[in-house]
Design a protein around this motif. Structure first.
Motif, short mmCIF file in Angstrom:
data_model
loop_
_atom_site.label_atom_id
_atom_site.label_comp_id
_atom_site.label_asym_id
_atom_site.label_seq_id
_atom_site.Cartn_x
_atom_site.Cartn_y
_atom_site.Cartn_z
N THR A 186 34.15 -45.73 97.58
CA THR A 186 34.56 -44.32 97.51
C THR A 186 36.04 -44.12 97.21
OG1 THR A 186 32.73 -43.52 98.88
CG2 THR A 186 34.75 -42.21 98.90
N PRO A 187 36.96 -44.90 97.80
CA PRO A 187 38.39 -44.63 97.53
C PRO A 187 38.90 -45.16 96.20
CG PRO A 187 38.18 -46.44 99.09
CD PRO A 187 36.79 -45.91 98.87
N LEU A 188 38.09 -45.85 95.41
CA LEU A 188 38.60 -46.45 94.18
C LEU A 188 39.23 -45.45 93.21
CD1 LEU A 188 36.18 -49.37 93.19
CD2 LEU A 188 38.30 -49.41 94.49
N PRO A 189 38.59 -44.31 92.92
CA PRO A 189 39.26 -43.37 92.01
C PRO A 189 40.61 -42.91 92.53
CG PRO A 189 36.94 -42.81 92.23
CD PRO A 189 37.23 -43.86 93.27
N ALA A 190 40.80 -42.92 93.85
CA ALA A 190 42.06 -42.49 94.44
C ALA A 190 43.18 -43.49 94.21
CB ALA A 190 41.88 -42.24 95.93
N ILE A 191 42.85 -44.71 93.77
CA ILE A 191 43.89 -45.70 93.44
C ILE A 191 43.90 -46.04 91.95
CG2 ILE A 191 43.85 -46.71 95.76
CD1 ILE A 191 42.33 -49.12 94.56
N GLY A 192 43.16 -45.26 91.15
CA GLY A 192 43.21 -45.44 89.71
C GLY A 192 42.11 -46.31 89.13
N VAL A 193 41.01 -46.46 89.87
CA VAL A 193 39.88 -47.26 89.38
C VAL A 193 38.62 -46.40 89.39
CG1 VAL A 193 38.53 -49.39 89.65
CG2 VAL A 193 40.94 -49.35 90.33
N PRO A 194 38.32 -45.71 88.29
CA PRO A 194 37.10 -44.90 88.24
C PRO A 194 35.86 -45.78 88.21
CG PRO A 194 38.19 -44.90 86.10
CD PRO A 194 39.11 -45.62 87.04
N PHE A 195 34.75 -45.26 88.73
CA PHE A 195 33.50 -46.01 88.70
C PHE A 195 32.33 -45.04 88.65
CE2 PHE A 195 33.77 -44.98 93.15
CZ PHE A 195 32.46 -44.93 93.62
N ASP A 196 31.19 -45.57 88.21
CA ASP A 196 29.93 -44.82 88.21
C ASP A 196 28.92 -45.61 89.03
OD1 ASP A 196 30.82 -42.76 86.47
OD2 ASP A 196 30.54 -44.11 84.77
N ILE A 197 27.82 -44.95 89.37
CA ILE A 197 26.72 -45.64 90.04
C ILE A 197 25.47 -45.43 89.20
CG2 ILE A 197 25.24 -45.73 92.07
CD1 ILE A 197 27.60 -45.19 93.79
N SER A 198 24.90 -46.54 88.74
CA SER A 198 23.68 -46.51 87.92
C SER A 198 22.48 -46.76 88.82
CB SER A 198 23.76 -47.58 86.83
OG SER A 198 22.50 -47.83 86.27
N ASP A 199 21.40 -46.02 88.56
CA ASP A 199 20.18 -46.22 89.34
C ASP A 199 19.64 -47.64 89.20
OD1 ASP A 199 20.24 -43.64 90.28
OD2 ASP A 199 18.92 -42.85 88.72
N SER A 200 19.85 -48.25 88.06
CA SER A 200 19.30 -49.58 87.80
C SER A 200 20.29 -50.71 88.10
CB SER A 200 18.85 -49.69 86.34
OG SER A 200 19.94 -49.45 85.46
N LYS A 201 21.61 -50.45 87.93
CA LYS A 201 22.60 -51.51 88.08
C LYS A 201 23.47 -51.38 89.32
CE LYS A 201 23.13 -52.28 83.09
NZ LYS A 201 24.11 -52.30 81.95
N GLY A 202 23.42 -50.24 89.97
CA GLY A 202 24.32 -50.01 91.09
C GLY A 202 25.70 -49.62 90.59
N PRO A 203 26.76 -50.00 91.31
CA PRO A 203 28.12 -49.62 90.89
C PRO A 203 28.48 -50.23 89.54
CG PRO A 203 28.10 -50.44 93.15
CD PRO A 203 26.76 -50.76 92.57
N VAL A 204 29.14 -49.42 88.70
CA VAL A 204 29.59 -49.89 87.39
C VAL A 204 31.04 -49.49 87.20
CG1 VAL A 204 29.28 -49.76 84.90
CG2 VAL A 204 27.27 -49.70 86.40
N ILE A 205 31.91 -50.48 86.96
CA ILE A 205 33.31 -50.24 86.64
C ILE A 205 33.49 -50.63 85.18
CG2 ILE A 205 35.69 -50.95 87.12
CD1 ILE A 205 34.74 -51.37 90.05
N HIS A 206 33.68 -49.63 84.32
CA HIS A 206 33.64 -49.86 82.88
C HIS A 206 34.85 -50.62 82.36
CE1 HIS A 206 30.04 -47.43 82.37
NE2 HIS A 206 30.60 -46.47 83.10
N ASP A 207 35.95 -50.56 83.08
CA ASP A 207 37.18 -51.23 82.62
C ASP A 207 37.69 -52.15 83.73
OD1 ASP A 207 39.24 -51.96 81.01
OD2 ASP A 207 40.29 -50.03 81.09
N PRO A 208 37.02 -53.28 83.94
CA PRO A 208 37.41 -54.17 85.05
C PRO A 208 38.83 -54.71 84.87
CG PRO A 208 35.77 -55.23 83.65
CD PRO A 208 35.87 -53.82 83.19
N ILE A 209 39.44 -55.04 85.99
CA ILE A 209 40.80 -55.57 85.98
C ILE A 209 40.76 -57.07 85.78
CG2 ILE A 209 42.79 -56.03 87.47
CD1 ILE A 209 42.58 -53.22 88.50
N GLN A 210 41.33 -57.53 84.67
CA GLN A 210 41.33 -58.96 84.37
C GLN A 210 42.63 -59.41 83.70
OE1 GLN A 210 37.70 -59.54 82.10
NE2 GLN A 210 36.42 -59.45 83.92
#
Length: 397
Positions: free
Chosen positions: A114-138
């Motif tokens: 839940t707090p990820l967008p508050a630190i600059g990491v947006p995410f979605d939740i997919s019914d089939s995949k669960g949490p999805v972070i489209h731009d992972p930190i690498q």
């Protein structure tokens, strides 16, 4: 077992009483607390190591998909993000098991991400995949996207906790929770759920400076998020290092434990009497290493024998768990028997009864009700020979 019981009964810590000391900034808007712990809810007292008449009980994931009331609500509000980020829905869902079963702990309906967008990491939740972070930190450049936690973006958490604290008053303990840096970092680096953890594990050796920068940033944000929850009304906080058990013990010592210790230290400076619980799924190989994290209570999953867990942890730290969640699908007498087994093995002080993991989808609500009904009938005086409950102290004016 006789020696274990004896060690509890003769321990000077059995008679320990602490004076509650809320964070200074919480006193203005939280319910008043007497200077003696006798007015505090049972779970809070047990988590502090105080003498209580029976083990308090709550369940991880006790609000959610096994309850018909939740399923009905989810039809009207199909988005998990909506359900977990809308104050009215958070409060309603959190209170569903409280109204149905009256557990000793009421845990906020939320998510560790839940707090990820508050630190600059947006995410979605997919019914089939669960949490999805489209731009992972690498990469180092990705680290630059991180920012200090913006509490305006999690204001629904604070508002929900304030409402819930007033709703349940002192009839139960209000629990907040967070994910540990390693676990949160796993999602951020892998881009979501994983069964291999290959990217973050390899980063320990290929790009340790990036991983350290990420975990350090998460540590500061999570510490501040815990304090924010406490200021908003949470009385006890559970830290979930859900994926810490996927690490070899020596790797957990290097890449997870130090950051958990930093969180505990920072929180205890601000809120010294707010108990912290640490749960790691698959922690059988880590128990002794978890003791000096500074937490007040260590949760056991169902694969650890409770008597062995208590022996390995000793009686100077609280313990939580650890009925097998699958047992709630068994005949009720079998569930009763296992509750008694776990409670007797844990001993008469510093035990919070829980499952060894979250409530499973499809769990019969009748079994959940039975779990709490049985717990309310337990008394340490009858379970442990020689146990004596301290007389209540008079309030300090």
């Amino acid at each position: 077992m006789a020696n274990l019981t004896s060690s509890f009964l003769t321990s000077p810590q059995l008679h320990l009483r602490r004076q509650p000391n809320l964070c200074q900034s919480t006193k203005a808007h939280l319910p008043s607390v007497r200077a003696t712990s006798s007015s505090d809810p049972l779970l809070l007292r047990a988590a502090r190591g105080e003498t209580v008449p029976r083990p308090p009980a709550w369940m991880m994931r006790q609000a959610g998909r096994y309850m018909q009331s939740y399923k009905d609500l989810a039809i009207k509000h199909p988005s998990f993000r909506e359900r977990s980020e809308t104050v009215d829905l958070i409060v309603e869902i959190t209170l569903q098991p409280w109204k149905a079963f009256k557990p000793d702990g009421v845990i906020l309906f939320s998510d560790i991400l839940t707090p990820l967008p508050a630190i600059g990491v947006p995410f979605d939740i997919s019914d089939s995949k669960g949490p999805v972070i489209h731009d992972p930190i690498q990469s180092e450049k990705c680290i630059e996207r991180l920012r200090p936690i913006d509490f305006d973006k999690v204001s629904f958490v604070g508002e929900s906790l304030r409402i819930l604290r007033n709703e349940i008053s002192n009839e139960a303990t209000l629990l907040g929770f967070v994910g540990a840096p390693w676990t949160i970092g796993t999602y951020i680096i892998e881009g979501g759920s994983t069964s291999t953890y290959k990217n973050i594990k390899s980063m320990c050796y290929t790009a340790p400076h990036i991983l350290k920068a990420l975990l350090s940033h998460l540590t500061k944000a999570i510490s501040e998020y815990i304090i924010y929850q406490v200021k908003s009304g949470a009385q006890c906080i559970q830290i979930f290092d859900s994926w810490g058990g996927q690490l070899p013990p020596h790797v957990w010592e290097k890449w997870s434990k130090p950051y958990i210790k930093q969180i505990v230290s920072q929180v205890k400076q601000k809120c010294p009497d707010v108990p912290l619980v640490l749960y790691i799924n698959g922690n059988g190989g880590l128990l002794e290493r978890m003791i000096d994290t500074g937490v007040d209570v260590i949760g056991l999953d169902w694969t650890v024998d409770m008597a062995d867990g208590r022996r390995r942890l000793g009686n100077k730290i609280g313990i939580q768990g650890n009925v097998d969640p699958a047992l709630l699908f068994s005949p009720l007498p079998a569930l009763t028997e296992d509750i008694h087994r776990v409670v007797k093995a844990a001993g008469p002080r510093g035990h919070i009864l829980n499952l060894g993991h979250g409530v499973l989808v499809g769990t019969p609500e009748e079994a959940v009700a039975h779990f709490f009904d049985v717990t309310r009938t337990l008394r340490y005086e009858s379970l442990f020979e020689g146990f004596k409950l301290e007389p209540e102290l008079a309030p300090v004016s």
